[in-house]
Scaffold this motif. Sequence first.
Motif, PDB file in Angstrom:
ATOM      1  N   PRO A  40      40.377  37.367  40.269  1.00 55.24           N
ATOM      2  CA  PRO A  40      41.056  37.043  39.008  1.00 55.24           C
ATOM      3  C   PRO A  40      42.335  37.844  38.786  1.00 55.24           C
ATOM      4  N   TYR A  41      42.578  38.861  39.622  1.00 54.81           N
ATOM      5  CA  TYR A  41      43.676  39.795  39.353  1.00 54.81           C
ATOM      6  C   TYR A  41      44.949  39.489  40.124  1.00 54.81           C
ATOM      7  N   GLY A  42      44.851  38.553  41.065  1.00 53.18           N
ATOM      8  CA  GLY A  42      46.064  38.200  41.812  1.00 53.18           C
ATOM      9  C   GLY A  42      46.609  39.359  42.619  1.00 53.18           C
ATOM     10  N   VAL A  43      45.741  40.058  43.331  1.00 50.08           N
ATOM     11  CA  VAL A  43      46.220  41.217  44.081  1.00 50.08           C
ATOM     12  C   VAL A  43      46.128  41.020  45.591  1.00 50.08           C
ATOM     13  N   ARG A  44      45.706  39.837  46.001  1.00 51.03           N
ATOM     14  CA  ARG A  44      45.694  39.565  47.440  1.00 51.03           C
ATOM     15  C   ARG A  44      46.891  38.705  47.767  1.00 51.03           C
TER      16      ARG A  44
END
Lengths: 326, 970, 240
Positions: free
Chosen positions: C117-121
């Motif tokens: 959900p955090y958009g960190v990949r």
Amino acid sequence: MHPAFSVIFLTTLIGAGQGLFLALYTAQSYAAFGLLPAQDGAAFHGPGSLMVLLLMGAGLAASFFHLGRPERAWRAAAQWRTSWLSREVIVLPAFMGSVFLYGLLHWLGWNPALARLSPDFAVSPQMLVGSAAMLLAFALFVCTGMIYACLRFIQEWHTPLTVINFILLGTASGFVLAAAFSSTAAPDLDHFFTGWALALTLAAAVFRVAALMRNRRLTPRSTLQTAIGVKHPRIAQKSQGFLGGSFNTREFFHGQGAGVLRGVKWLFLALVFVLPAILLATALAEPAAGPLWATFLLQYAGLLAERWFFFAQANHPQNLYYQAVA
Amino acid sequence: MELPGTRPDQDLGRHEVKTTTCYMCACRCGIRVHLRDGEVRFIEGNPDHPLNRGVLCAKGSSGIMKQYSPARLTRPLRRKAGAERGAGEFETISWDTVFDLLAERLGRIRASDPKKFALFTGRDQMQALTGLFARQFGTPNYAAHGGFCSVNMAAGMIYTIGGSFWEFGGPDLDRAKLFVMIGTAEDHHSNPLKIAISQFKRNGGKFISINPVRTGYSAIADEWVPIRPGTDGALFLALIHELIRLGLYDRDFLTQYSNAAELVNLDEGSSEYGMFVRFEVPPEEGCFDPQNKLWWDRELNRPVGTHTPGVEPRLLGEFHLADDTPVKPAFQLLKERVEAYTPEWAAGITGIPAETIRRLAHEMGITARDRKIELPIAWTDVWDNEHRTVVGNPVAFHAMRGLAAHSNGFQTIRAMSILMTLLGTIDRPGGFRHKAPFPRPIPPCAKTPNGPEGVRPDMPLDGMPLGWPADPDDLFVDAAGEPVRIDKGFSWEYPLSAHGLMHNVITNAWRGDPYRLDTLLIFMANMAWNSTMNTAEVRRMLADKDEDGEYRIPFLVVADAFHSEMTAFADLVLPDTTYLERHDVMSMLDRPISEFDGPVDSVRIPVVEPTGECKPFQEVLIELGSRLKFPAFVDKQGKRKFRDYPDFIVNYETAPGSGIGFLSGWRGRGGEKFLRGEPNPRQWEMYARNGGYYHHELPRSYQYMRNWNKGYLTWARAHGLTRYAEPINIHVYSEVLQKFRLAAQGRTDTRQPPDRLRKRVETYCDPLPFYHEPLESQLTDTRRYPLNAVTQRPMAMYHSWDSQNAWLRQIHAHNHLYIHPKTAAAAGIADGAWMWVESRWGRVRCLACHSESTEPGTVWTWNAIGKAKGAWGLAPDANESSKGFLLNHLISEELPPHDAGEHLSNSDPITGQAAWYDVRVRVYPAGPDEPAESFPQFAAMKPAPGMTTARPKWFAYVAGKFAGASGKEP
Amino acid sequence: MTQLALVIDLNVCVGCHACVTSCKQWNTSGWAGPMADFNPYGADPTGTFFNRVQTFEVGEFPHTQTVHFPKSCLHCEDPPCVPVCPTGASYKRKEDGIVLVDYDKCIGCKYCSWACPYGVRELDEAQKVMKKCTLCVDRIYDQTIPEDRRKPACVIACPTSARLFGDVHDPDSEVSVAIREAGGYALMPEWGTRPANHYLPRRRTAIRIHPDELVRADNPLTKEDVALPSADNTLEDAIM
């Protein structure tokens, strides 16, 4: 989400393939009970299975375009314990294998009675393989649907309706295809398939519209407040940390205005449900190959739009972090 | 994939670590450069370095992409015969040819009229050397970029407290309880300030930011006080008003350590009007304040010599001397000055509510008074008073560009310095603290020649090219009072222009006012783009020709490491090295990196080989100086003295046997001395062994109150930091300015300003700070142009330097104009839409961004993001040129013609500091049919020969494998 | 069990992007590299970064807060990205809780990024595999690096020490103490991912002035024989 054409084709093609198989198998089951006339396997079920395999193969081929490293696709079977995607990767070839066997049995016409449950109903290899394939078809629908439905923070997807709709839309398109196919290859089944196709299309309409209505009422559980942990009613992003775009701005955004989204929605409602329902109802009175094939193509085109919309409508919470250009 | 940690990173290829000094901005942090197979692997902050203590900013961490930037110039270039200047048509030539050509041309100029050669430099960190070169050449026409950077800050504070922010001093946030930051340039002294602010906040201090924009450091302020640009002076004066009204000032500090109690002659008929009354003629004249002035004794009610033991002087009142001369303490004059500057008055100007101004004054005054720090450090003042402790009033200030870049900046900064003085915070714990070589006398000793006779053929300049005038006789003007320098520095137009006026050089040379140049050498300054005002016109001037077809600026030499917009206009391009390829010194003779606790200087030592034929500009200067036989560079027989730059650094002394050179550490034959000592042949080695810096920590008793600290001043004199061990009393009242005013009033028999400038000098050279509207606003219809336009410095970019940097440019690929939503709505400008911003000088089309952290009367953008097409190694369709923009097009380098002259610089009338932030603008939406592109646009620059022309679609940097690997699968 | 993590102090982060590029330079030549850049000198440059610093404006003028917000993989204790990976390329290490990707196993299906959900990949567009913050796993255990520098590159670079690094399961670690005492919080707690990384909120220091503090017997004006500002006036001025 960004609607990737690889995945749109994958899910719609295999959905139709699974649906077509289920249609073939349903017809055979009816025939086994004598409710329908039996068909020449080499002329109907065999080519039908081939068509299923072609659809599945095309879907599979499309899926490879989704992968960064398609040469390693075989690795995807590893995590079936936890990953619906991995399960799909296992079930899909298993289904194709059983359909291949099913088609081969029909093509060879090899169907000895292995046991008799009643005088009218014999347990045959075709029925056994068909049952297995049927179970795998449903399993595959569940896997495909769950790939999306299991993502709990993509709220538009996280609902049983996602799985139901994959099943209903896939079977509807499969039965329409079966109707079209039967109108050329097995004319005495065209009413049967057309009737089912109409019923499934209407059922799919009910559930797809239900999903649309549900999604319209969704309130996002994540907000900018929870995303950055600042409790204030007015927060605006001024910089996302870069200006030329990133994976996060490409993968999770459809890049279209609300008007396009609305247009696509009405388009798919018309193409997948309204027009096919009218055409199928007409065909029920007087089935004809041309209109039925047209109905399939029309509905399939609609399904492409439906699937595009399915992705586009899904609002990923990560987008909260990527809403500014500056 | 190999498990992480299987092999240590240093086992992957040949690993080396070298220590040097960063140059991704002017901060000069210590760095450790890790190399793998000779390519830069990792640049980390040096944990032992006193400046950055191991940390490193975004720019410093992106040094790799600067080193391998495609914008690198790699070959000396000459404009092709027949090609037009500015067209960027070059041929490569050898360094031998370069030196032959330059030695011949410069030799000819030097032998005839040295001032026809001008050397102006940008963000260089070698002004001691470039200044020496210019002086030895004999030209007065030298300056660095300080005139268009922050000379107001330097001059305003140095002329008041004998030191200044940034390299020369700063806020002691270790012990401050209240920190007030008024505008800042976040690329200046950035890491030390970031370290200090975060520690300060963690320690529970209150951080107030006064700024029209809330970004960067202001973001973490406990209180943001938005202010209208250019009105800070009004705020400070109102704060002073309130502090004096309530008695919230440090009386002891003012009386002992400033001239607040000294008696000013108010005899209208006297030529000494407005000067301090002196009781005797000093035995020795020098650049220090003789202790011959008077206080008014409170007890005996009569005048008495200052600092008479046991005497407490009056700060307020009106008295008459025995000869009936009316006198007042300077503080009384200050009180009278700020009488009208009430918080209500300031509120109308600054946009800050009066109650906020009052509260700020109370917070400052009460924190200073009630949260005193007393350190058990005994020290002795210059009057031989023994002090058992060092006392501090923990209110610290910091300011930079916001104040400096206005034409009222000098007086504003004087007001701020006086505010700091009222609170008793100068060189005391928790307040402002000096860094060596400061404090220096007010003003410092260096002087330019004071007439045209200082410029002599084949002789060094008779004085410094830059200096600190103390009175009209120090001005660098001819008999008619007109300037000798090309930039008109140190003339009546800008009397205290301590850093010159580089921003007017091209215009003046083009116009031939005061005269034409022959050769202009520009080092590292992008005068055809973001470093100039009026960019489009200046570009035209650079390539403009006379009626006879000759260029109006006949010969332009540009030394730079990168393909800046300026290089296109060069006749000769000298490719400089990067910071990782060269020797350098951050010298005590220039702007060292000293700490509060003592002098620090540092060096760069090459970590990689120079690229192509790049040559450090220092080597160019040493070579040219030797070929031109400058006295400092050759011996009596005319034989070259220094092999190269490192040799020069070791062996050069400011005067034969002075023992003072560029580096202060490890002097003396064996490196046993510091600051002063014979040349040490192994000095570089010793710096290298110590991480590239030398830090001399002063005894604790020398670390405070240095303006008046006998121990420190004696030590400083002994080690050549200052010439006199005399007290440096704070100039609450500036006699220096009064002398210029008296001349302008025709009251004195010193040199007189030309008549057109009399009123200007009289008005602005006010011995007490006052507020006036910025000059451009005075001369502009502010109803038509209601808004202020300013820039801010992004922390991940240094000026125009980093658009060539593949990593940093992703963060700031283009810029927006930030505007308050209500201001935008009133003009009909949507968020993210194309818009116009227009001044009376020009207009720019840009992208709008609505922002709630912008004062509604202000629009702003990030500095120097916009680029000319094709410059800096970028593709012509790069964001920097298609969407990026400069505000420079809106800013004129000259004021509109008015009483004081036709072509006065758009600058502070005292210091000549470029008034970047004075510009007034209006905004309106771009039309629907206009192209979605910034305006103005210029023809694309061509890559220069020797530059990498291949622009890979993509690359993946891996140290040790990068060369030649671009665009292929890693 | 050890759970390594970053604690990011928004109270002191000035948004300088040091963590962004120090991460890039360490990792592009390190175990987790390379990190490709596309259009490095052209239009819309874009590349792989493990760390981004974003800016938010909170509130309305003049009561605006500008929040600089660094974001990288949060190394969730219950990482939703791991179970969805079909190949096992994404995994969470038992020994220290770091979530990693084995590039040799990754097929680039991007499903893990959907599940985060955090958009960190970020998918590296050159290598076509998923990449993310590794907490500099190739630094923090490297015995050849001096011990005090054996931290993620972003942590040693950060000029404001806004990034603390340590074991959030050790109650006595610097990070645990900071979370406990400064009100550390997790992002999007609604999803139960239990991010190991925490954020420390802004804290405001204020000075409170008692009106008495403006009226003092030792007022220096008393030495000038001038009338002190009247108390009424002072109080009125002081209490707004």
